[in-house]
Design an enzyme around this catalytic site. Structure first.
Site, PDB file in Angstrom:
ATOM      1  N   LEU A 155      13.061   8.135 -10.843  1.00 19.20           N
ATOM      2  CA  LEU A 155      12.469   8.851  -9.707  1.00 19.20           C
ATOM      3  C   LEU A 155      12.850   8.212  -8.376  1.00 19.20           C
ATOM      4  O   LEU A 155      13.088   7.009  -8.294  1.00 19.20           O
ATOM      5  CB  LEU A 155      10.942   8.927  -9.832  1.00 19.20           C
ATOM      6  CG  LEU A 155      10.097   7.650  -9.808  1.00 19.20           C
ATOM      7  CD1 LEU A 155       9.868   7.138  -8.397  1.00 19.20           C
ATOM      8  CD2 LEU A 155       8.757   7.928 -10.470  1.00 19.20           C
ATOM      9  N   ASN A 210      21.974   2.901 -10.621  1.00 16.01           N
ATOM     10  CA  ASN A 210      21.654   2.532  -9.238  1.00 16.01           C
ATOM     11  C   ASN A 210      22.855   1.893  -8.545  1.00 16.01           C
ATOM     12  O   ASN A 210      23.112   2.139  -7.372  1.00 16.01           O
ATOM     13  CB  ASN A 210      20.444   1.576  -9.200  1.00 16.01           C
ATOM     14  CG  ASN A 210      19.132   2.357  -9.143  1.00 16.01           C
ATOM     15  OD1 ASN A 210      19.127   3.581  -9.200  1.00 16.01           O
ATOM     16  ND2 ASN A 210      18.024   1.654  -9.027  1.00 16.01           N
ATOM     17  N   CYS A 262      14.629  -0.736  -4.244  1.00 14.54           N
ATOM     18  CA  CYS A 262      15.416  -0.638  -5.488  1.00 14.54           C
ATOM     19  C   CYS A 262      16.876  -1.054  -5.336  1.00 14.54           C
ATOM     20  O   CYS A 262      17.316  -2.011  -5.969  1.00 14.54           O
ATOM     21  CB  CYS A 262      15.350   0.784  -6.023  1.00 14.54           C
ATOM     22  SG  CYS A 262      13.668   1.305  -6.334  1.00 14.54           S
TER      23      CYS A 262
END
Ligand code: UGA
Length: 434
Positions: A155, A210, A262
């Site tokens: 998310l 990521n 993140c």
């Protein structure tokens, strides 16, 4: 299904609310008694579109509960998710002490004859699942029956509820058929593609995803530099390469770099993990370097135009690391404000949602806190756009012209149209566009 989620932070809270909303019975556990008390009273500690309503609805329907007791959560649930922080250490590697502590806490409350699935949802280095299983086995004296699963979360802040409700994919990493079947049952109502893998691959998918997204951002930022040097337009280049479906247009927005809780942490972690495994991922070091120098180049442009920054009145629009969130952690916008303050500029800041947290964490001490975009720009000798909030695109340019002392705009997120802004009389500088 009966689900326990340990850790009521971003991932834990949003996951808990969404699981409850599709009909599961959810207990969220957090060791912060004050936070649990607030949640019980319906106060949501983070801003995320749609979350508050979701929590209220499911608390009222008795499907969503909050407690400080791990024992209660584990006892009443079939599946226990771990969603605690995995912060970075000074060398970039991941601090796994919260995960280890939760594994020990779970181990001592597991009872014989009760099968439990322990799911790691936090972002963790590959092989962490093996360590969680070892730890539980070591501390549990009753020979409890359990399996460990890796189920990374993808998310994004700002659209977390929508992302969780309609994910591109659900990754379930486990070697146990029984655990996989229970996980599939949990995710059945979401009607999204499920990818079942071994536990190590699932853990690796998260860091690799990521890092790839961060790589895309640094790639376009490097292209933006070439655009500036050659008179090309990075937006057009991004459209041109992004319309190739193999590349895609998403995450090709040039700017002053990526931030947040993140990407910076996960890229540093993936570098440390690769080094640990003896296969250094040096490309990611360049990704980090481009990201860091992107902001430095931006500040240099401002310095070049204003000549001296000391005592200059500068307005900064945006403090959060991206729009539609109140999260100011590792925000490039905050770094910009701090760079300017460090050079002696008089900075006034405005952000639609991030002011409170920036003040609470003392991130913009020394800056004037403005009440609106125009208030921030009052008397300013330059305006900086540091976060791409929609609100900033609706400010009337003639009003802006009236309040500013000298009409200079440095758009670090390319939210304005250069021709329109210049036609309104501003000297306008953006990223990768002349
Ligand atoms: C990111 C990932 O997108 C999620 O999939 C992942 O679950 C999450 O990290 C996580 O690991 O928890 P998030 O940090 O919420 O999500 O935000 P993003 O939308 O990815 O943006 C990150 C940063 O990149 C922001 O500072 C944003 O301004 C910047 N960005 C993004 C760009 O500079 N250019 C772009 O084209 C896109």
């Amino acid at each position: 299904m009966k689900i326990c989620i340990i850790g009521s932070g971003y991932v834990g809270l949003v996951s808990g609310a969404c699981f409850a909303d599709v009909g599961h019975n959810v207990i969220c556990v957090d060791n912060n008694a004050k936070k649990v008390e607030q949640l019980v009273q319906g106060k949501v500690p983070i801003y995320e579109p749609g979350l508050e309503e979701l929590i209220h609805r499911n608390v009222a329907a008795h499907r969503l509960h909050f407690t400080t007791s791990t024992e209660e959560g584990v006892d009443k649930s079939d599946v226990v998710f771990i969603a605690v922080p995995t912060p970075p250490q000074p060398d970039g590697s991941v601090d796994l002490s919260y995960i280890e502590k939760v594994a020990r806490e779970i181990s001592v409350v597991l009872k014989p004859g009760q099968y439990r699935v322990i799911v790691d949802k936090s972002t963790v280095p590959v092989k962490t699942g093996e360590k969680v299983a070892d730890t539980i086995r070591r501390y549990n004296k009753t020979g409890a029956d359990f399996d460990v699963v890796s189920n990374p979360e993808f998310l994004r802040e700002g659209c977390a509820v929508a992302d969780l409700m309609k994910p591109d994919r659900i990754v379930i990493g486990s070697n146990s058929e029984r655990a996989i079947a229970l996980m599939q049952k949990i995710y059945e109502p979401f009607m999204s593609p499920v990818l079942v893998t071994d536990i190590n691959s699932a853990e690796l998918i998260k860091h690799a995803a990521n890092s790839f997204l961060a790589l895309k951002i640094s790639y376009i930022n490097a292209v933006a530099r070439i655009c500036e040097a050659s008179g090309a337009d990075v937006e057009k280049v991004a459209d041109g390469i992004g319309s190739d479906r193999r590349i895609g247009r998403n995450f090709l927005n040039a700017g002053i770099g990526y931030g947040g809780s993140c990407f910076p942490k996960d890229i540093a972690a993936f570098i440390a993990i690769s080094e640990d495994l003896g296969v250094p991922f040096t490309l990611l070091k360049e990704v980090e370097k481009i990201n860091r120098t992107q902001r430095e180049r931006f500040i240099a442009k401002i310095r070049e135009s204003l000549w001296v920054l000391k005592d200059k009145k500068i307005a900064v629009w945006g403090l959060t690391f991206k729009p539609d969130t109140d999260d100011v952690r590792s925000s490039v916008a905050i770094d910009v404000v701090r760079d300017l303050l460090a050079e002696g500029a008089q900075v006034s800041v405005y952000d639609p949602k991030g002011m409170e947290k920036a003040v609470e964490f003392k991130l913009v001490d020394g800056a004037r806190l403005a009440k609106s975009p125009l208030d921030a720009a009052e008397g300013a000798e330059a305006l900086i756009v540091a976060t791409e909030w929609k609100e900033f695109t609706t400010v009337d340019l003639s009003d802006l012209m009236k309040v500013m002392h000298t009409p200079l705009i440095f758009d670090g997120r390319n939210i304005m149209d250069p021709n329109t802004v210049r036609a309104a009389g501003f000297k306008y500088t953006s990223i990768g566009r002349s």
